[in-house]
Design a protein around this motif. Structure first.
Motif, PDB file in Angstrom:
ATOM      1  N   LEU A 100       2.061  -4.045   9.154  1.00 15.13           N
ATOM      2  CA  LEU A 100       2.695  -5.476   9.386  1.00 15.13           C
ATOM      3  C   LEU A 100       4.152  -5.165   8.560  1.00 15.13           C
ATOM      4  CD1 LEU A 100      -0.164  -7.660   8.300  1.00 15.13           C
ATOM      5  CD2 LEU A 100       0.348  -7.007  10.657  1.00 15.13           C
ATOM      6  N   ARG A 101       4.359  -4.872   7.629  1.00 13.36           N
ATOM      7  CA  ARG A 101       5.859  -4.657   7.018  1.00 13.36           C
ATOM      8  C   ARG A 101       5.952  -3.358   6.214  1.00 13.36           C
ATOM      9  NH1 ARG A 101       8.246  -5.690   2.386  1.00 13.36           N
ATOM     10  NH2 ARG A 101       6.069  -5.911   1.249  1.00 13.36           N
ATOM     11  N   ARG A 102       7.209  -2.769   6.357  1.00 10.83           N
ATOM     12  CA  ARG A 102       7.586  -1.756   5.646  1.00 10.83           C
ATOM     13  C   ARG A 102       8.154  -1.729   4.426  1.00 10.83           C
ATOM     14  NH1 ARG A 102       6.649  -0.510  10.748  1.00 10.83           N
ATOM     15  NH2 ARG A 102       5.971   1.731  11.343  1.00 10.83           N
ATOM     16  N   GLY A 103       7.990  -1.019   3.324  1.00 14.70           N
ATOM     17  CA  GLY A 103       8.989  -1.017   2.182  1.00 14.70           C
ATOM     18  C   GLY A 103       8.972   0.037   1.727  1.00 14.70           C
ATOM     19  N   VAL A 149       0.816  -1.278  -0.026  1.00 13.84           N
ATOM     20  CA  VAL A 149       0.040   0.033  -0.036  1.00 13.84           C
ATOM     21  C   VAL A 149       0.935   1.296   0.012  1.00 13.84           C
ATOM     22  CG1 VAL A 149      -1.785   1.407   1.304  1.00 13.84           C
ATOM     23  CG2 VAL A 149      -1.700  -1.099   1.396  1.00 13.84           C
ATOM     24  N   PRO A 150       0.565   2.374  -0.815  1.00 15.02           N
ATOM     25  CA  PRO A 150       1.681   3.493  -0.839  1.00 15.02           C
ATOM     26  C   PRO A 150       1.223   4.224   0.637  1.00 15.02           C
ATOM     27  CG  PRO A 150      -0.011   3.583  -2.788  1.00 15.02           C
ATOM     28  CD  PRO A 150      -0.221   2.155  -1.902  1.00 15.02           C
ATOM     29  N   ASN A 157      11.171   4.175  12.761  1.00 12.25           N
ATOM     30  CA  ASN A 157      10.701   3.335  11.848  1.00 12.25           C
ATOM     31  C   ASN A 157      10.297   4.047  10.578  1.00 12.25           C
ATOM     32  OD1 ASN A 157      10.852   0.874  13.502  1.00 12.25           O
ATOM     33  ND2 ASN A 157       8.758   1.637  14.314  1.00 12.25           N
ATOM     34  N   GLY A 158      10.410   5.368  10.431  1.00 17.21           N
ATOM     35  CA  GLY A 158      10.124   6.025   9.411  1.00 17.21           C
ATOM     36  C   GLY A 158       8.761   6.660   9.463  1.00 17.21           C
ATOM     37  N   PHE A 159       7.839   5.723   9.793  1.00 19.71           N
ATOM     38  CA  PHE A 159       6.514   6.129  10.065  1.00 19.71           C
ATOM     39  C   PHE A 159       5.896   5.236  11.192  1.00 19.71           C
ATOM     40  CE2 PHE A 159       6.558   3.599   5.969  1.00 19.71           C
ATOM     41  CZ  PHE A 159       5.493   2.302   6.285  1.00 19.71           C
ATOM     42  N   ALA A 160       4.592   5.542  11.745  1.00 18.09           N
ATOM     43  CA  ALA A 160       3.887   5.114  12.679  1.00 18.09           C
ATOM     44  C   ALA A 160       3.284   3.751  12.421  1.00 18.09           C
ATOM     45  CB  ALA A 160       2.988   5.832  13.130  1.00 18.09           C
ATOM     46  N   ASP A 161       3.358   2.938  13.433  1.00 17.31           N
ATOM     47  CA  ASP A 161       2.685   1.724  13.170  1.00 17.31           C
ATOM     48  C   ASP A 161       1.124   1.524  12.824  1.00 17.31           C
ATOM     49  OD1 ASP A 161       5.297   0.527  13.909  1.00 17.31           O
ATOM     50  OD2 ASP A 161       4.891   0.348  16.024  1.00 17.31           O
ATOM     51  N   ALA A 181       3.504  -0.299   2.451  1.00 20.56           N
ATOM     52  CA  ALA A 181       3.418  -1.210   3.639  1.00 20.56           C
ATOM     53  C   ALA A 181       2.412  -2.205   3.464  1.00 20.56           C
ATOM     54  CB  ALA A 181       3.017  -0.266   4.708  1.00 20.56           C
ATOM     55  N   ASP A 182       2.709  -3.321   4.109  1.00 20.36           N
ATOM     56  CA  ASP A 182       1.777  -4.347   4.085  1.00 20.36           C
ATOM     57  C   ASP A 182       0.697  -4.035   5.423  1.00 20.36           C
ATOM     58  OD1 ASP A 182       2.820  -5.625   1.966  1.00 20.36           O
ATOM     59  OD2 ASP A 182       3.695  -7.067   2.830  1.00 20.36           O
ATOM     60  N   ILE A 183      -0.445  -4.151   5.360  1.00 16.34           N
ATOM     61  CA  ILE A 183      -1.204  -3.683   6.358  1.00 16.34           C
ATOM     62  C   ILE A 183      -2.289  -4.583   6.688  1.00 16.34           C
ATOM     63  CG2 ILE A 183      -0.858  -1.193   5.834  1.00 16.34           C
ATOM     64  CD1 ILE A 183      -3.756  -1.260   4.622  1.00 16.34           C
TER      65      ILE A 183
END
Length: 109
Positions: free
Chosen positions: A87-90, A5-6, A52-56, A98-100
């Motif tokens: 769940l996962r950052r990219g 997801v962008p 982390n770059g951006f929030a959870d 991110a996978d969310i």
């Protein structure tokens, strides 16, 4: 939309609340254009996080309208949708992905 997801790393967004954006950074201009071209017309919004770059946690934004300016900038009319957990950052072409998983509220009886 739960994989790659962008992610727009900027401000807080909330379900049902309008979130107008002035998009001028090349990476986000590309992200908005792709969201429109693929037909999803949505992306995630999270606040910045120094570790982390951006929030959870964040909120999906649904694009209602885009006004493209002659110099490449755009004014994007969005409204908040579902809340999510990362769940996962990219990364893709300079912007975060991110996978969310979507969050569901516990129903009150």
């Amino acid at each position: 939309l739960t994989k790659n997801v962008p992610m727009f790393v900027c401000t807080m967004a909330y379900p049902t609340v309008p979130c107008p954006l002035h998009v001028f950074e090349p990476r986000y201009r590309l992200m908005i254009r792709r969201s429109m071209e693929t037909g999803t017309k949505q992306f995630g919004m999270c606040i910045s996080d120094s570790q982390n770059g951006f929030a959870d946690f964040g909120c999906m934004l649904q694009i209602r309208n885009v006004h493209f300016l002659p110099d490449g900038r755009s004014v994007v009319d969005t409204v908040g949708g579902k809340r999510f957990r990362v769940l996962r950052r990219g990364m893709k072409d300079g912007y975060c992905t991110a996978d969310i998983e979507y969050l569901e509220d516990v129903k009150v009886s």
